[in-house]
Design a protein around this motif. Structure first.
Motif, PDB file in Angstrom:
ATOM      1  N   UNK A  32     -38.112 102.075  23.313  1.00  0.00           N
ATOM      2  CA  UNK A  32     -37.041 102.817  22.540  1.00  0.00           C
ATOM      3  C   UNK A  32     -36.133 103.547  23.184  1.00  0.00           C
ATOM      4  N   UNK A  33     -36.432 104.061  24.388  1.00  0.00           N
ATOM      5  CA  UNK A  33     -35.449 104.990  25.143  1.00  0.00           C
ATOM      6  C   UNK A  33     -34.249 103.987  25.752  1.00  0.00           C
ATOM      7  N   UNK A  34     -34.530 102.926  26.052  1.00  0.00           N
ATOM      8  CA  UNK A  34     -33.841 101.789  26.378  1.00  0.00           C
ATOM      9  C   UNK A  34     -33.002 101.362  25.347  1.00  0.00           C
ATOM     10  N   UNK A  35     -33.303 101.571  24.169  1.00  0.00           N
ATOM     11  CA  UNK A  35     -32.464 101.062  22.982  1.00  0.00           C
ATOM     12  C   UNK A  35     -31.607 102.021  22.389  1.00  0.00           C
ATOM     13  N   UNK A  36     -31.269 103.149  23.148  1.00  0.00           N
ATOM     14  CA  UNK A  36     -30.680 104.037  22.659  1.00  0.00           C
ATOM     15  C   UNK A  36     -31.057 105.507  22.285  1.00  0.00           C
ATOM     16  N   UNK A  37     -32.573 105.697  22.237  1.00  0.00           N
ATOM     17  CA  UNK A  37     -33.245 106.929  22.004  1.00  0.00           C
ATOM     18  C   UNK A  37     -33.254 107.143  20.496  1.00  0.00           C
ATOM     19  N   UNK A  38     -33.922 107.859  19.985  1.00  0.00           N
ATOM     20  CA  UNK A  38     -33.905 108.435  18.678  1.00  0.00           C
ATOM     21  C   UNK A  38     -34.386 107.147  17.770  1.00  0.00           C
ATOM     22  N   UNK A  39     -35.291 106.229  18.165  1.00  0.00           N
ATOM     23  CA  UNK A  39     -35.705 105.312  17.410  1.00  0.00           C
ATOM     24  C   UNK A  39     -37.045 104.671  17.703  1.00  0.00           C
ATOM     25  N   UNK A  40     -37.587 103.803  17.036  1.00  0.00           N
ATOM     26  CA  UNK A  40     -38.759 103.217  17.089  1.00  0.00           C
ATOM     27  C   UNK A  40     -38.733 101.903  17.610  1.00  0.00           C
ATOM     28  N   UNK A  41     -39.798 101.573  18.611  1.00  0.00           N
ATOM     29  CA  UNK A  41     -39.959 100.431  19.157  1.00  0.00           C
ATOM     30  C   UNK A  41     -41.431  99.983  19.312  1.00  0.00           C
ATOM     31  N   UNK A  42     -41.847  98.706  18.856  1.00  0.00           N
ATOM     32  CA  UNK A  42     -43.216  98.019  18.968  1.00  0.00           C
ATOM     33  C   UNK A  42     -43.246  97.537  20.274  1.00  0.00           C
ATOM     34  N   UNK A  43     -44.616  97.642  20.737  1.00  0.00           N
ATOM     35  CA  UNK A  43     -45.169  96.980  21.831  1.00  0.00           C
ATOM     36  C   UNK A  43     -44.932  95.517  21.887  1.00  0.00           C
ATOM     37  N   UNK A  44     -44.225  94.925  22.914  1.00  0.00           N
ATOM     38  CA  UNK A  44     -43.966  93.336  22.902  1.00  0.00           C
ATOM     39  C   UNK A  44     -44.848  93.194  24.538  1.00  0.00           C
ATOM     40  N   UNK A  45     -45.440  91.992  24.283  1.00  0.00           N
ATOM     41  CA  UNK A  45     -46.165  91.562  25.355  1.00  0.00           C
ATOM     42  C   UNK A  45     -45.308  91.340  26.547  1.00  0.00           C
ATOM     43  N   UNK A  46     -44.147  90.744  26.347  1.00  0.00           N
ATOM     44  CA  UNK A  46     -43.169  90.560  27.413  1.00  0.00           C
ATOM     45  C   UNK A  46     -42.650  91.909  28.271  1.00  0.00           C
ATOM     46  N   UNK A  47     -42.888  92.957  27.381  1.00  0.00           N
ATOM     47  CA  UNK A  47     -42.722  94.377  28.139  1.00  0.00           C
ATOM     48  C   UNK A  47     -43.484  94.330  29.371  1.00  0.00           C
ATOM     49  N   UNK A  48     -45.052  93.972  29.038  1.00  0.00           N
ATOM     50  CA  UNK A  48     -45.966  94.141  30.303  1.00  0.00           C
ATOM     51  C   UNK A  48     -45.528  93.260  31.455  1.00  0.00           C
ATOM     52  N   UNK A  49     -44.937  92.050  31.317  1.00  0.00           N
ATOM     53  CA  UNK A  49     -44.217  91.128  32.373  1.00  0.00           C
ATOM     54  C   UNK A  49     -43.619  91.901  33.067  1.00  0.00           C
ATOM     55  N   UNK A  50     -42.610  92.331  32.332  1.00  0.00           N
ATOM     56  CA  UNK A  50     -41.527  93.161  32.869  1.00  0.00           C
ATOM     57  C   UNK A  50     -41.727  94.378  34.097  1.00  0.00           C
ATOM     58  N   UNK A  51     -42.797  94.880  33.383  1.00  0.00           N
ATOM     59  CA  UNK A  51     -43.283  95.989  34.345  1.00  0.00           C
ATOM     60  C   UNK A  51     -44.055  95.681  35.493  1.00  0.00           C
ATOM     61  N   UNK A  52     -44.934  94.506  35.346  1.00  0.00           N
ATOM     62  CA  UNK A  52     -45.463  93.999  36.419  1.00  0.00           C
ATOM     63  C   UNK A  52     -44.482  93.201  37.366  1.00  0.00           C
ATOM     64  N   UNK A  53     -43.424  92.945  36.954  1.00  0.00           N
ATOM     65  CA  UNK A  53     -42.509  92.238  37.947  1.00  0.00           C
ATOM     66  C   UNK A  53     -41.890  93.417  38.636  1.00  0.00           C
ATOM     67  N   UNK A  54     -41.723  94.690  37.873  1.00  0.00           N
ATOM     68  CA  UNK A  54     -40.948  95.644  38.539  1.00  0.00           C
ATOM     69  C   UNK A  54     -41.899  96.320  39.580  1.00  0.00           C
ATOM     70  N   UNK A  55     -43.097  96.505  39.163  1.00  0.00           N
ATOM     71  CA  UNK A  55     -44.208  97.151  40.279  1.00  0.00           C
ATOM     72  C   UNK A  55     -44.023  95.979  41.478  1.00  0.00           C
TER      73      UNK A  55
END
Length: 557
Positions: free
Chosen positions: A282-305
């Motif tokens: 939600x922050x990355x989408x511009x703030x002041x907004x709502x975002x649902x968890x997407x499983x692909x987010x987990x993959x991106x975070x793991x890749x970042x780590x």
């Protein structure tokens, strides 16, 4: 304590028993099997606020009608029916009482002992609040939230978790003070409670982060997701109204991440992680907004780590190198180069800076990386000073905000110059506009110290940040670098061309040179020269090059 009823004792025994009952710390009532009060000691008078001569002989439920159908009534019957002792604690307004009821089958009597435990209960409640509630907002704290979420998961409940982070809260703290920030958090807590159901848990997770735990929203994940989104959007709309902090309006917006959970989700930590990831989306989408968890987010975070771990290893293995992009004068000579860090990964090859620089900034690896770049640039300057072809070149080094605001930044730069033997007047530090927003006085002071030693400064990507003319003229800058986006639009749009002209005029007025970034076509080059830019860099002349290739180009000039 097994005292017989007074009516069946001898006079001497009665006197002795009465003296004993008057001396003990408990309040005592003695009843017969018809519920009539036969005796009351002084402590009972004081505790129950009645006079014994007014109640002895009367039915206890007539004297204390509020106790009928309550725990005392039920406990009395249990004691009589089972000829046993019944002990319990109960709130008997305004007191908390410990009560013990003893029935004596052979004597047909009942004795009730009371003890005021209000102080103990208050201490227990205080300890409980300290352990499970946030002192500032009164909301459940992290521990209580984890307990409730764990309980919901253990029951297999289908629910949702909202992870709420206040946008730009640090700025509010920095500009208005931490006391006003605390007031805002209290108002936020109250507004969140007002927007959810009474059965929902609103918790302060820490800092400016809040969690809303929603249960019993529906029978399917789609139902739960729909209701959770409705609640989240209600919160966003509620935050559109300003908060009143001591008569002044303060706006604060939320970024909200949502994840739906059930007993199959695993641990509470996993649910929290998903909601947290959704919040950052939600922050990355511009703030002041709502975002649902997407499983692909987990993959991106793991890749970042994994990338962060690789970077830590790379810093120790000398896998980073500098490439140099020429900074050209409009007369065709090379004025200097910009040093740009590159990562030569042993398996992946050359990793793009856009991939690893953001990770370095988020993980604070930008600090050791920035120090390495500064040392390497100093070494190149010292080495180049012995070659007539490169002795006059400047090297421009990008400096991150985290690096510049370190207390020892000035000392580090001067130490690099002293250790490498590099000339200070050949080192140019490039700062961003966002870097200048924090601690303007301190920034000016550091720049003046380094400028006194001969170091020059450029303001990078000028026009894309938040520069203010009120302090821009105070900064000891030598050069403005026009962001490439303006150069690209200048030959296509009148507005882009106008911005370039204004920046050039501003640079001249402040006695600064102006460099155009990202010049790629002859049309762009002709434009920036015509508008009065003294310098340019871009692919029209050269991309960033390893040192050997750069020296080959220099030799051909």
């Amino acid at each position: 304590m097994q005292e017989p009823p007074l009516s069946l004792a001898t006079a001497q025994e009665t006197d002795c028993l009465t003296a004993t009952l008057e001396s003990i710390s408990d309040a005592v009532l003695m009843l017969d099997r018809s519920w009539n009060i036969r005796y009351m000691n002084g402590n009972a008078e004081r505790l129950l606020k009645v006079q014994r001569h007014e109640v002895v002989g009367k039915n206890v439920w007539t004297v204390f009608p509020e106790a009928v159908d309550g725990p005392y009534y039920r406990a009395y019957h249990m004691a009589v029916e089972t000829n046993s002792l019944v002990e319990f604690e109960e709130h008997y307004a305004p007191l908390d009482l410990w009560t013990e009821i003893r029935a004596y089958p052979s004597q047909q009597g009942v004795t009730i002992y009371f003890r005021d435990i209000s102080e103990r209960k208050a201490i227990e409640a205080q300890i409980h609040n300290m352990a499970f509630y946030d002192k500032l907002t009164g909301l459940p704290n992290r521990q209580l939230l984890l307990d409730r979420a764990g309980h919901a998961l253990s029951l297999g409940h289908l629910g949702a978790m909202l992870f709420i982070d206040l946008d730009n809260f640090k700025t509010i703290n920095d500009t208005r003070g931490h006391d006003k920030g605390d007031m805002l958090l209290q108002l936020v807590a109250a507004r969140l409670r007002a927007e959810v159901r009474e059965c929902d848990t609103v918790a302060r997770f820490g800092g400016d982060e809040f969690i809303v735990l929603l249960e019993d929203l529906g029978s399917t994940e789609n139902d739960v997701a729909r209701v959770a989104q409705d609640i989240a959007l209600k919160i966003v709309r509620a935050f559109a109204e300003p908060f009143d902090i001591e008569g002044m309006e303060q706006y604060s917006t939320p970024s909200i991440g949502i994840t739906v959970f059930s007993g199959a989700c695993g641990s509470v930590d996993e649910v929290l992680k998903r909601a947290d990831l959704a919040m950052y989306q939600a922050k990355a989408a511009g703030r002041n907004t709502v975002s649902f968890f997407d499983p692909t987010m987990q993959a991106r975070v793991s890749a970042r780590a994994a990338l962060e771990a690789d970077m830590r290893r790379a810093l120790g293995n000398d896998e980073f190198v500098l490439h140099y992009q020429p900074l050209m004068s409009v007369d065709g000579t090379m004025a200097g180069v910009e040093a740009l860090v590159r990562w030569k990964h042993p398996q992946r090859g050359l990793v793009p800076p856009a991939e690893f620089i953001p990770v370095a900034e988020e993980s604070n690896l930008i600090l050791p990386l920035g120090r390495w770049v500064m040392r390497e640039a100093g070494s190149r300057l010292a080495q180049w000073s012995g070659d007539t072809r490169t002795a006059g070149l400047e090297i421009a080094v990008n400096v991150s905000a985290a690096q510049f605001h370190r207390p020892d930044f000035v000392e580090h730069v001067l130490e690099v110059l002293a250790q490498t033997g590099a000339r200070a007047d050949r080192l140019r530090l490039e700062l961003t506009e966002s870097l200048l927003l924090k601690d303007v006085e301190g920034t000016v002071g550091k720049m003046q110290q380094l400028r006194a030693a001969g170091v020059s400064f450029a303001l990078d990507d000028f026009g894309t940040g938040y520069s203010s003319l009120s302090y821009l003229h105070r900064l000891p800058l030598d050069q403005l670098k026009i962001d490439r986006s303006f150069i690209w639009s200048a030959v296509k749009e009148d507005s882009g061309a106008a911005i370039v002209r204004i920046i050039v005029l501003l640079g001249k007025a402040l006695n600064m040179s102006v460099l155009a970034e990202g010049v790629e076509t002859q049309e762009q080059l002709n434009f920036v020269i015509a508008e009065g830019c003294q310098y340019y860099q871009g692919y029209i002349f050269s991309k960033p090059l390893p040192e050997p290739e750069l020296l080959t180009i220099i030799a051909g000039l």
